[in-house]
Design an enzyme around this catalytic site. Structure first.
Site, PDB file in Angstrom:
ATOM      1  N   GLU A  97       0.645   3.838   1.932  1.00 43.14           N
ATOM      2  CA  GLU A  97       1.001   4.294   3.282  1.00 43.14           C
ATOM      3  C   GLU A  97       2.230   3.556   3.803  1.00 43.14           C
ATOM      4  O   GLU A  97       3.147   4.154   4.364  1.00 43.14           O
ATOM      5  CB  GLU A  97      -0.160   4.079   4.266  1.00 43.14           C
ATOM      6  CG  GLU A  97      -1.442   4.810   3.925  1.00 43.14           C
ATOM      7  CD  GLU A  97      -2.385   3.991   3.065  1.00 43.14           C
ATOM      8  OE1 GLU A  97      -1.918   3.328   2.118  1.00 43.14           O
ATOM      9  OE2 GLU A  97      -3.590   4.010   3.329  1.00 43.14           O
ATOM     10  N   CYS A 113      -5.915   0.710   5.200  1.00 46.40           N
ATOM     11  CA  CYS A 113      -6.311  -0.670   5.515  1.00 46.40           C
ATOM     12  C   CYS A 113      -5.767  -1.062   6.893  1.00 46.40           C
ATOM     13  O   CYS A 113      -4.995  -0.316   7.510  1.00 46.40           O
ATOM     14  CB  CYS A 113      -5.788  -1.621   4.434  1.00 46.40           C
ATOM     15  SG  CYS A 113      -4.038  -2.029   4.606  1.00 46.40           S
ATOM     16  N   CYS A 132       0.839  -1.205   0.000  1.00 43.27           N
ATOM     17  CA  CYS A 132       0.000   0.000   0.000  1.00 43.27           C
ATOM     18  C   CYS A 132       0.874   1.255   0.000  1.00 43.27           C
ATOM     19  O   CYS A 132       2.025   1.233   0.453  1.00 43.27           O
ATOM     20  CB  CYS A 132      -0.867   0.042   1.247  1.00 43.27           C
ATOM     21  SG  CYS A 132      -2.110  -1.231   1.345  1.00 43.27           S
ATOM     22  N   CYS A 137      -1.940  -1.118   7.300  1.00 51.10           N
ATOM     23  CA  CYS A 137      -1.378   0.239   7.339  1.00 51.10           C
ATOM     24  C   CYS A 137      -1.679   0.913   8.674  1.00 51.10           C
ATOM     25  O   CYS A 137      -0.851   1.642   9.216  1.00 51.10           O
ATOM     26  CB  CYS A 137      -1.908   1.069   6.167  1.00 51.10           C
ATOM     27  SG  CYS A 137      -1.256   0.490   4.585  1.00 51.10           S
TER      28      CYS A 137
HETATM   29  N1  THU Z   1      -4.213   0.335  -1.124  1.00 43.23           N
HETATM   30  C1  THU Z   1      -3.417   1.313  -0.615  1.00 43.23           C
HETATM   31  O1  THU Z   1      -2.383   1.661  -1.205  1.00 43.23           O
HETATM   32  N2  THU Z   1      -3.777   1.888   0.543  1.00 43.23           N
HETATM   33  C2  THU Z   1      -4.914   1.604   1.227  1.00 43.23           C
HETATM   34  O2  THU Z   1      -5.126   2.148   2.293  1.00 43.23           O
HETATM   35  C3  THU Z   1      -5.894   0.669   0.674  1.00 43.23           C
HETATM   36  C4  THU Z   1      -5.412  -0.129  -0.464  1.00 43.23           C
HETATM   37  C5  THU Z   1      -3.817  -0.280  -2.385  1.00 43.23           C
HETATM   38  C6  THU Z   1      -3.380  -1.708  -2.293  1.00 43.23           C
HETATM   39  C7  THU Z   1      -3.650  -2.190  -3.703  1.00 43.23           C
HETATM   40  O3  THU Z   1      -2.549  -1.837  -4.523  1.00 43.23           O
HETATM   41  C8  THU Z   1      -4.842  -1.371  -4.159  1.00 43.23           C
HETATM   42  O4  THU Z   1      -4.909  -0.258  -3.273  1.00 43.23           O
HETATM   43  C9  THU Z   1      -6.173  -2.113  -4.118  1.00 43.23           C
HETATM   44  O5  THU Z   1      -6.391  -2.710  -2.896  1.00 43.23           O
END
Ligand code: THU
Length: 157
Positions: A74, A108, A72, A111
């Site tokens: 974050e 999520c 992610c 994170c």
């Molecule tokens: N994702 C993030 O980068 N941050 C979040 O807080 C939620 C999800 C990304 C992970 C993945 O690459 C995409 O979003 C779909 O889940």
């Protein structure tokens, strides 16, 4: 005995922001979503933070054909920051998704756990700001607000 956990947060619109530093961090984070590598989900997430020196550091999500390997925005940003600026405090972090959603996207679970670890380690609250493309801003004064009843290192002492 019945007990309750209350989550405190603020909601406002981008146009009502008077804090120039916050506006600059949001603007800079929005632009950075182009740097996401998200060919599988097409969900372009960026995160931007401010250090106590005033410096802005940014990160984006980075996916992998082996899906669970993806990271992610974050956590990508926090890993980079903790490694490269170990002696600086993180004062605020903005999370943005380049998609027409009615509400800002919250970090999520993984994170949140990472944010809490960083905040506890630096002994200084990190403001968490979630920004939606429609201008909605949600602000929490501490990352721990988003993960009440968290597991942390104190249990391992
Ligand atoms: N994702 C993030 O980068 N941050 C979040 O807080 C939620 C999800 C990304 C992970 C993945 O690459 C995409 O979003 C779909 O889940």
């Amino acid at each position: 005995m019945q007990k309750k956990i209350i989550i405190d947060y603020e909601e406002f619109n981008y146009d009502d922001i008077t804090d120039a530093e916050l506006k600059e961090l949001i603007d800079s984070t929005i632009k950075f979503a182009d740097n996401a590598y998200a060919p599988y989900s097409k969900f372009h997430v960026s995160a931007g933070l401010r250090l106590d020196s005033g410096k802005i550091v940014k990160g984006a999500n980075m996916e992998n054909a082996s899906y669970p390997v993806s990271i992610c925005a974050e956590r990508n940003l926090l890993s980079h920051t903790v490694s490269n600026y170990p002696n600086q405090l993180i004062t605020m972090i903005v999370v943005y998704v380049d998609k027409d959603l009615k509400v800002p996207v919250p970090p999520c679970g993984l994170c949140r756990q990472t944010l809490v670890e960083v905040e506890i380690r630096q002994k200084y609250p990190i403001q968490l700001i979630m920004y939606a493309k429609n201008g909605t801003v949600i602000r929490l004064n501490s990352c721990q607000t988003l993960l009440p009843w968290a597991f942390d290192g104190s249990f391992l002492d």
